[in-house]
Every structure is written in structure tokens, then in C-alpha cells.
Design an enzyme around this catalytic site. Structure first.
Site, PDB file in Angstrom:
ATOM      1  N   GLU A 144       4.306  -5.597   7.030  1.00  0.00           N
ATOM      2  CA  GLU A 144       3.662  -4.691   7.840  1.00  0.00           C
ATOM      3  C   GLU A 144       4.042  -4.198   9.168  1.00  0.00           C
ATOM      4  OE1 GLU A 144       2.586  -7.080   6.022  1.00  0.00           O
ATOM      5  OE2 GLU A 144       0.718  -6.351   4.897  1.00  0.00           O
ATOM      6  N   GLU A 155      -0.832  -9.152  -1.163  1.00  0.00           N
ATOM      7  CA  GLU A 155      -2.192  -9.565  -1.002  1.00  0.00           C
ATOM      8  C   GLU A 155      -3.203  -9.432  -2.404  1.00  0.00           C
ATOM      9  OE1 GLU A 155      -2.385  -6.765   2.283  1.00  0.00           O
ATOM     10  OE2 GLU A 155      -1.309  -7.923   3.368  1.00  0.00           O
ATOM     11  N   GLY A 174       0.476  -4.952   1.196  1.00  0.00           N
ATOM     12  CA  GLY A 174      -0.615  -4.907  -0.133  1.00  0.00           C
ATOM     13  C   GLY A 174      -0.486  -5.606  -1.394  1.00  0.00           C
ATOM     14  N   ALA A 176       0.941  -1.103   0.073  1.00  0.00           N
ATOM     15  CA  ALA A 176       0.089  -0.010  -0.084  1.00  0.00           C
ATOM     16  C   ALA A 176       0.866   1.165  -0.099  1.00  0.00           C
ATOM     17  CB  ALA A 176      -0.842  -0.062   1.208  1.00  0.00           C
TER      18      ALA A 176
HETATM   19  N1  COA Z   1       4.662   3.589  -0.030  1.00  0.00           N
HETATM   20  C1  COA Z   1       5.070   4.837  -0.227  1.00  0.00           C
HETATM   21  N2  COA Z   1       6.334   5.004  -0.748  1.00  0.00           N
HETATM   22  C2  COA Z   1       6.950   4.023  -0.718  1.00  0.00           C
HETATM   23  C3  COA Z   1       6.720   2.615  -0.281  1.00  0.00           C
HETATM   24  C4  COA Z   1       5.486   2.555  -0.148  1.00  0.00           C
HETATM   25  N3  COA Z   1       4.979   1.413   0.194  1.00  0.00           N
HETATM   26  N4  COA Z   1       8.049   1.880  -0.428  1.00  0.00           N
HETATM   27  C5  COA Z   1       8.850   2.563  -0.641  1.00  0.00           C
HETATM   28  N5  COA Z   1       8.361   3.735  -0.960  1.00  0.00           N
HETATM   29  C6  COA Z   1       9.247   5.113  -1.214  1.00  0.00           C
HETATM   30  C7  COA Z   1      10.374   5.221  -0.373  1.00  0.00           C
HETATM   31  O1  COA Z   1       9.938   6.180   0.660  1.00  0.00           O
HETATM   32  C8  COA Z   1      11.546   6.088  -1.207  1.00  0.00           C
HETATM   33  O2  COA Z   1      11.165   7.274  -1.185  1.00  0.00           O
HETATM   34  P1  COA Z   1      12.241   8.401  -1.548  1.00  0.00           P
HETATM   35  O3  COA Z   1      13.095   8.240  -2.708  1.00  0.00           O
HETATM   36  O4  COA Z   1      11.594   9.710  -1.712  1.00  0.00           O
HETATM   37  O5  COA Z   1      13.016   8.483  -0.238  1.00  0.00           O
HETATM   38  C9  COA Z   1      11.372   5.113  -2.492  1.00  0.00           C
HETATM   39  O6  COA Z   1      10.205   4.885  -2.465  1.00  0.00           O
HETATM   40  C10 COA Z   1      12.315   4.241  -2.751  1.00  0.00           C
HETATM   41  O7  COA Z   1      12.472   3.213  -1.504  1.00  0.00           O
HETATM   42  P2  COA Z   1      13.424   2.763  -0.938  1.00  0.00           P
HETATM   43  O8  COA Z   1      13.410   2.084   0.470  1.00  0.00           O
HETATM   44  O9  COA Z   1      14.760   3.804  -0.813  1.00  0.00           O
HETATM   45  O10 COA Z   1      14.085   1.854  -2.051  1.00  0.00           O
HETATM   46  P3  COA Z   1      14.916   0.164  -1.831  1.00  0.00           P
HETATM   47  O11 COA Z   1      15.001   0.029  -3.225  1.00  0.00           O
HETATM   48  O12 COA Z   1      15.982   0.508  -0.960  1.00  0.00           O
HETATM   49  O13 COA Z   1      13.843  -0.775  -0.888  1.00  0.00           O
HETATM   50  C11 COA Z   1      11.667  -1.568  -0.822  1.00  0.00           C
HETATM   51  C12 COA Z   1      12.500  -1.008  -1.873  1.00  0.00           C
HETATM   52  C13 COA Z   1      10.521  -1.867  -1.573  1.00  0.00           C
HETATM   53  C14 COA Z   1      12.233  -2.958  -0.296  1.00  0.00           C
HETATM   54  C15 COA Z   1      11.471  -0.557   0.438  1.00  0.00           C
HETATM   55  O14 COA Z   1      11.227   0.646   0.219  1.00  0.00           O
HETATM   56  C16 COA Z   1      10.135  -1.120   1.354  1.00  0.00           C
HETATM   57  O15 COA Z   1      10.776  -1.925   2.197  1.00  0.00           O
HETATM   58  N6  COA Z   1       9.170  -0.626   1.330  1.00  0.00           N
HETATM   59  C17 COA Z   1       8.083  -0.707   2.205  1.00  0.00           C
HETATM   60  C18 COA Z   1       7.392  -1.913   1.945  1.00  0.00           C
HETATM   61  C19 COA Z   1       6.246  -2.144   2.963  1.00  0.00           C
HETATM   62  O16 COA Z   1       6.256  -1.904   4.089  1.00  0.00           O
HETATM   63  N7  COA Z   1       5.067  -2.305   2.408  1.00  0.00           N
HETATM   64  C20 COA Z   1       3.822  -2.568   3.265  1.00  0.00           C
HETATM   65  C21 COA Z   1       2.800  -1.594   3.267  1.00  0.00           C
HETATM   66  S1  COA Z   1       1.505  -2.459   3.077  1.00  0.00           S
END
Ligand code: COA
Length: 692
Positions: free
Chosen positions: A124, A104, A101, A62
């Protein structure tokens, strides 16, 4: 829709999600997906639908910015319902990450195919949430309760090969993912294969032994102390074993919403963004590019130096570990060997990977061996004269452009840099022990450190898997300067009537990983004692000073390593020591203080207010770039409970005006040590927020 493109290849429709950088499920994506599902369902020429991510990943979840806000339709739940109602097979084609999400969504699709190297997970919990969107229900039924518990409570992703074995992924693509997905979809449509029979999948759950959940709770009791989300996850998984899919999904939704409303989730989401913000250096020209770092040197083969060498090697960087005494360097190499052997024995590293990584570390006792290194990190004894000498020698051998890092925790970077003819190449790299494990790295810019050196060091930290925070060159930088302030305040509480075990209990009850005095005992009391002796001359007349720490060191009690410190030790087990109590009482008497009981609440507030007031000073002086950087330092390096978001975030939630009033009241009662920071005063009277 802008964030989802719809196309057809023959009888198969393809919905491609396009929402860089991670294809988060923002409103535009959700609306585009709804549109695609409805279009594919309604078009008689379409036999199946493939949902795939554009760019480097499927869907990372999400949009985290949406949590805690009213959810605009179509929600993920509406999409899930639409997928359930869709009579044509829908295939999720996963590459990169399918998280939260995003997973999911993939689970609501009827079938899943994944590219090699892809990962799926439910992170999450790291945001103080539990899986929503039926995530818990699918894990239980497809992979079983053990896997469901592990994945949802750890938040760690699972490689797609393992996920395939668990039944979470139906097919592994061996060539192009889209081509594989199209072929799979054609085959499903041709065979008329419908959706899974959820009732059949649920049947086995009724016999799951509830002891499994009790054991899992017990095993993680300490780790989950104070945390809401993991407890909710286990409760939901356990109860769902005796419920239908739809009943379990309703329970999951209610628990998810409870977590979403919790202050813990707000705090952890704050830290998620704070961690990413910390990587950004204000004022750095976008044209500045990080230089490549392929080889490194580490000077000093003690605990810190060996840990740093491992951190570098773990990231694939070749390291020369140098110590002037051959015995010292052999001890360091032996410690490294044992560390990798332990990882192999625990199963966290394969023997081949351990050998390969270890082979990247070479021992040396000659500075000449560092001549080709791109980055050299000094980790010798914390003494200015010793460090200056190391940097003079480094200046003579290091190649032009090499970065010269110093792993000091308190010393003046500019003085160290002045020992060289290239201060622009010198930077502070304050690792935390054990350096191969701890996530935090404080990077300290000197007055002359060049922008390229800053950019390269920040990029290298990321490569090492560290969370880097940039600090200015002021005594103690960010972390130790705040530690100094609240450590002093805790010591004053001891002078006035508290005891170390009361302070430690109060801090642990607040959620700190460890009490302050237990932490000092673990780090060793002699090092800080020596620093205090060096600083004695700088103390102003009349400045408040607690003599207790010195009295303890004068006994030769240096903490865990000598069996006695603030506590008595048997191995690592600490017990309160009546002799320490007597020593503290004698110190109070010597100061002319009549001891009185200190309420837990007062002890906690004085310590937290001391942290926040010093944090505000650091911010005001520009030592930290932003308030959230201080939170990152405290949550990742100093055991501050992450679920409270760090001291500066906590203070905003508590009320900066209330903190300011408390600091003013302490100043009236206890003197000028408590002078409120100008920034705190301004923020308390203004927006009650730290400046952005
Ligand atoms: N929602 C909104 N923004 C998100 C996001 C999400 N779910 N996941 C990543 N971003 C944004 C970050 O804030 C970052 O923004 P910025 O460049 O403005 O700082 C950008 O996307 C890149 O993320 P980053 O973590 O720096 O990249 P990465 O390649 O190192 O890692 C992921 C990628 C997906 C592994 C990591 O971003 C992550 O774990 N995201 C969260 C996933 C999560 O918790 N999902 C569950 C939500 S239901």
C-alpha cells in the site's frame, strides 16, 4: 456470485475467487466471499471453509480503482467481521501473491497455508496508503515490530518460507495446494481448534522499546522526505504497541482514510496505472508477437555498456560485451566483477547466483562474435560519426532479424539507421545510468522501425525489469528534451538574479531527488558543453542563450569529477562557491541584465511551467503517446517526486488554465521563448485535462 464459486468436498466448503487477472477484491468478489462465509457458517454439513484464488494468484489487493470513492458494501471490514464471527475454521490457501487487502483477507481467515514460491506483502505504501484491514495489527502480533515496520514501509513482498518462519503463514503445502488446504481444514475441524488468542499475542508488545521506532524513523529520514504514508505507518505501529487489537485497528483505519484522501495517494495511484499504460503501444496490431531474445551483444564496455550487459545478464540473457580495445573490455569486465562482489558483500545476492549471472557475460573484441545475437545494443561515445561506423559494421555481421539498438540520449535514430541496409531493425534504447539499477528505459522508434522490433524491444525491457516508455524520434526524445527546456529556464533565472544553490534548494523542497545543478555536476559538464558547441550553428539570431554553463566549462570545471562545477567538491560533498557567484554576476553584467532577487515561488513556477509547456509540445507532436508517459519518464528517470504524480499530472491538479495564464504572462514579460503550446492553450480553454 460471479466472481466467487462455492463448492463442497465432503465436509469442507471451498470458495474460489475468480476475478482475473489478479483477483482484486472488487465488489463482486467481496459479495461472493460474504455469501460463501454465510453459507458455510449456516450449513450444518460443513465443518470448515477454504478460501483459495483461481488462476495464477490468491488476491493482489483491493481493486485500486476503488480508492478515493465511496466504498460499496460489503466492504473488506464487513468480511473481516464476518470471518471473526464465523465459528468454523476458515483457511486461506495462498499461491502467487497475497498483497494488501488480499493479505488482510488471508490474515482475517483463522489459518493460512501457502504454496512454495508464493509471496505476501503490504504494498500500500507504494500507492501512498498504509495497510488497512487490520494488516498492521496482525504483523505486529504475529511477526513482531521489526518485521511489521520493514514490510509495511518498504512495500516489498516477503517469500512464503520467510513468512512461515515469521509466523505469518501457519503451514507450507508440499504438494497440490488445494489438497493440502483441505487436509489442513479437516484436521483443524477434527481437533476443534479455534482462532488465535489475540490477547495472548498482544501481551509481549507492551515491552517494545520505543527507541526502535525512533531509530527506524531516523534511518529512513532522507528516503521518506515529503512522504505521508510511511510516517503514518510508523506512528500507528508505535502507538498500537500500547493498545488492544481493536483500538489499534481503529487507529489504523483513521490513518488509512487520511492517506486515502491525500493528494499523494491520488498521484501515486495515477503513476501505478500510468506505468502499466506505458507498456501499451497504440496502433500496434494485436497479431504482432514479440520475438524471443535469448542472446545479446553490447558494444562499448564503458560505464553504460557494462551496466547494460549486467541488466541483460540479470534477466538470464547471455551477453557478449565488446570493445575494440582489449584494455577497455577488461576494464569493463572488472567493473562488472566488482559490482557483483559488492552485491554479494551487501547480502543482496548469493555468491552462487552472482557467479551464475556473471558467467553469462563474455568479453570480446571482435564484431564477428556478435553474429548469432538476437539483440545488439550499441553504447559507444555519443557522436554521430562514431555511431554510424558502429552500425555499418553491425550491418555486416548481425544475423537477419537481429534487433540493432542504439543507446543514444539525443541523436537522430533515422540517421543512425540509414548507416545500415535494414533500418527496420534499428531502434533507440535510451538507458539511464547506472543501467543495471535505473528502472526507466526510453525506447525510440525510428521512421522505419518495424512493429515486431518495437514489440520485441518493449517485451525485452519488461523482462529486464525496466519500465519502458515509447518515444518518437525527436531531438532529446521525451526526457532530455524537457530537461533542455527547464534547464534553459533555470539558467535564465541565474542570469536574472538567482544562484545555483537557490534553484537546487527550491527543487529539492518541491520534492526532487536532487537539484538540477548538482545533477549536472554529477553527470559531468563537458559532455553537454560539446553538444552545445555542435548545436551553436542552429541557434537563431536573437534567441535567448545563457552563457554561464560555457563560462564554467571554459575554466576547466566539469563538475564532481574535476572537483569543481556549479559547486566546489570535497569528495561528493558540495559547497556553494563564491567564485561561481562572481562568474554568474559577470555573465549577467555582460548580458546587460541588472540582477534582482528572485523569489523561490517564482523560480519554482517558471521551472515547472517550462517543463509542462514543453511536455505539451511533445504530446502535440506525437513524440510521447500520452501525457502519463511523460509522467512515468520524469518520475522514474529524472527525480521528479513520484508523490506529485509527474509534471503533467501535477499540472492538471494545479489547473491547466492557471498554468496557461502563467505561461502567457511569462511570454509578455520575457519574450517568445515562452510561446504557449497550442495543446496547452486548447486544454486550458476546454476540459482542463490532457487528451486521453
Ligand atoms: N487493482 C486493480 N487492478 C490491478 C490491481 C489491483 N490491485 N493489481 C493489478 N491490476 C491490474 C493492472 O492494472 C494490470 O491491468 P492492465 O492489464 O489493464 O494494464 C493487470 O492487473 C496486470 O497487472 P500487472 O502489474 O501488469 O501484472 P504483473 O503480473 O506484472 O504484476 C502484481 C502483478 C499483483 C504484482 C502487480 O499488479 C501489483 O503489484 N499490483 C498492485 C498490488 C497492490 O498494490 N495491492 C494493494 C492494494 S490494497
Amino acid at each position: 456470485m460471479d466472481n466467487v464459486t462455492y463448492a463442497c468436498q465432503g465436509e469442507i466448503a471451498i470458495a474460489t475467487i475468480d476475478n482475473p487477472p489478479v483477483n482484486a477484491l472488487s465488489l463482486g468478489v467481496r459479495a461472493g466471499l460474504m455469501d460463501a462465509i454465510e453459507r458455510a457458517g449456516a450449513d450444518p454439513g460443513v465443518k470448515a471453509l477454504v478460501i483459495i484464488g483461481g488462476g495464477k494468484t490468491f488476491v493482489a489487493g483491493a481493486d485500486i480503482n476503488d480508492f478515493g470513492k465511496p466504498y460499496a458494501e460489503p466492504s473488506l471490514y464487513t468480511i473481516i467481521d464476518a470471518l471473526a464471527a464465523c465459528a468454523k475454521p476458515v483457511v486461506a490457501a495462498i499461491h502467487g501473491m497475497a498483497l494488501g487487502g488480499g493479505l488482510e483477507l488471508a490474515l482475517a481467515c483463522h489459518w493460512r497455508i501457502a504454496a512454495p514460491g508464493a509471496k505476501i506483502g503490504q504494498p500500500e505504501v507504494k500507492l501512498g496508503l498504509m495497510p488497512g484491514g487490520h494488516g498492521t495489527q496482525w504483523w505486529l502480533r504475529l511477526a513482531g515490530p521489526e518485521a511489521a515496520l520493514e514490510v509495511a514501509t518498504s512495500g516489498n513482498p516477503v517469500g512464503v518460507e520467510a513468512a512461515h518462519k515469521m509466523g505469518m503463514v501457519d503451514k507450507l503445502a508440499d504438494g497440490d495446494l488445494l489438497a493440502g488446504a483441505l487436509e489442513f481444514a479437516r484436521q483443524l475441524a477434527a481437533e476443534g481448534r479455534g482462532k488465535r488468542d489475540i490477547d495472548a499475542l498482544s501481551a509481549g508488545l507492551k515491552n517494545v522499546d520505543s527507541q526502535l521506532f525512533a531509530d527506524f524513523r531516523k534511518k529512513n529520514e532522507r528516503k521518506w522526505r515529503g512522504l505521508l504514508a510511511p510516517q503514518k505507518i510508523v506512528d500507528c505501529l508505535e502507538a498500537s504497541c500500547h493498545l488492544t487489537f481493536q483500538q489499534g485497528a481503529a487507529l489504523e483505519k483513521a490513518a488509512f482514510q487520511e492517506c486515502e484522501r491525500s493528494p499523494q495517494s491520488r498521484a501515486l495511484i495515477h503513476l501505478f496505472f500510468a506505468e502499466r499504460e506505458a507498456a501499451k503501444v497504440a496502433g500496434l496490431s494485436p497479431t504482432i508477437k514479440a520475438a524471443p531474445v535469448a542472446s545479446a551483444g553490447v558494444i562499448g564496455a564503458g560505464t553504460m555498456g557494462s551496466g547494460i550487459a549486467m541488466a541483460l545478464a540479470n534477466a538470464g540473457i547471455a551477453v557478449t560485451l565488446l570493445d575494440l580495445s582489449e584494455a577497455a573490455v577488461s576494464r569493463g569486465m572488472e567493473a562488472i566483477r566488482k559490482n557483483y562482489a559488492t552485491s554479494v558483500a551487501r547480502g543482496s545476492l548469493s555468491p552462487a547466483a552472482a557467479d551464475k549471472t556473471q558467467a553469462l557475460i563474455t568479453a570480446s573484441s571482435s564484431y564477428a562474435d556478435l553474429a548469432a545475437a538476437d539483440l545488439i545494443i550499441e553504447a559507444v561515445f555519443e557522436d554521430m560519426a562514431v555511431k554510424e561506423e558502429v552500425f555499418r559494421q553491425l550491418d555486416a555481421v548481425a544475423k537477419p532479424g537481429a534487433i540493432l539498438g542504439t543507446n543514444t540520449s539525443t541523436l537522430d535514430i533515422d540517421r543512425i539507421a540509414a548507416a545500415t541496409a535494414r533500418p527496420e531493425s534499428v531502434i533507440g534504447m535510451h538507458f539511464f545510468s547506472p543501467a543495471n539499477v535505473m528502472k526507466l528505459l526510453e525506447i525510440v522508434r525510428g521512421a522505419k522501425t518495424s512493429d515486431t522490433v518495437i514489440a520485441t524491444t518493449m517485451a525485452t525491457a519488461r523482462k529486464l525489469g525496466k519500465i519502458a516508455v515509447l518515444a518518437g524520434n525527436a531531438e532529446g526524445f521525451i526526457g532530455n528534451r524537457i530537461l533542455g527546456a527547464y534547464g534553459d529556464q533555470a539558467d535564465f533565472l541565474l542570469d536574472e538574479g538567482a544562484l545555483p544553490w537557490q534553484i537546487d534548494r527550491v527543487l529539492q523542497d518541491f520534492g526532487f531527488a536532487m537539484g538540477l545543478y548538482a545533477m549536472r555536476d554529477m553527470a559531468g559538464l563537458d559532455v553537454i558543453w560539446r553538444i552545445r558547441q555542435q548545436q551553436a550553428a542552429k541557434r537563431l539570431p536573437g534567441e535567448r542563450y545563457s552563457p554561464i554553463a560555457d563560462r564554467i566549462c571554459e575554466q576547466g570545471w566539469f563538475g564532481q569529477k574535476s572537483g569543481r562545477g556549479y559547486y566546489r567538491y570535497e569528495g561528493r560533498a558540495a559547497t556553494p562557491d563564491p567564485e561561481i557567484e562572481a562568474l554568474i554576476e559577470a555573465a549577467s553584467a555582460q548580458l546587460g541584465i541588472t540582477r534582482k532577487p528572485i523569489a523561490d515561488e517564482e523560480a519554482l513556477m517558471r521551472i515547472l511551467c517550462a517543463m509542462v509547456n514543453e511536455g505539451a509540445r511533445i504530446l502535440d507532436e506525437g513524440v510521447a503517446q500520452r501525457a502519463s508517459d511523460i509522467d512515468v519518464v520524469y518520475a522514474y528517470g529524472y527525480g521528479f517526486p513520484a508523490y506529485r504524480g509527474g509534471p503533467m499530472f501535477w499540472a492538471e491538479q494545479y489547473g491547466l488554465d492557471k498554468i496557461y495564464e502563467a505561461v502567457c504572462a511569462y511570454q509578455r514579460a520575457h519574450g517568445d521563448w515562452w510561446r504557449p503550446s497550442a495543446l496547452l492553450a486548447a486544454a486550458a480553454k476546454g476540459k482542463k485535462r490532457w487528451p486521453d
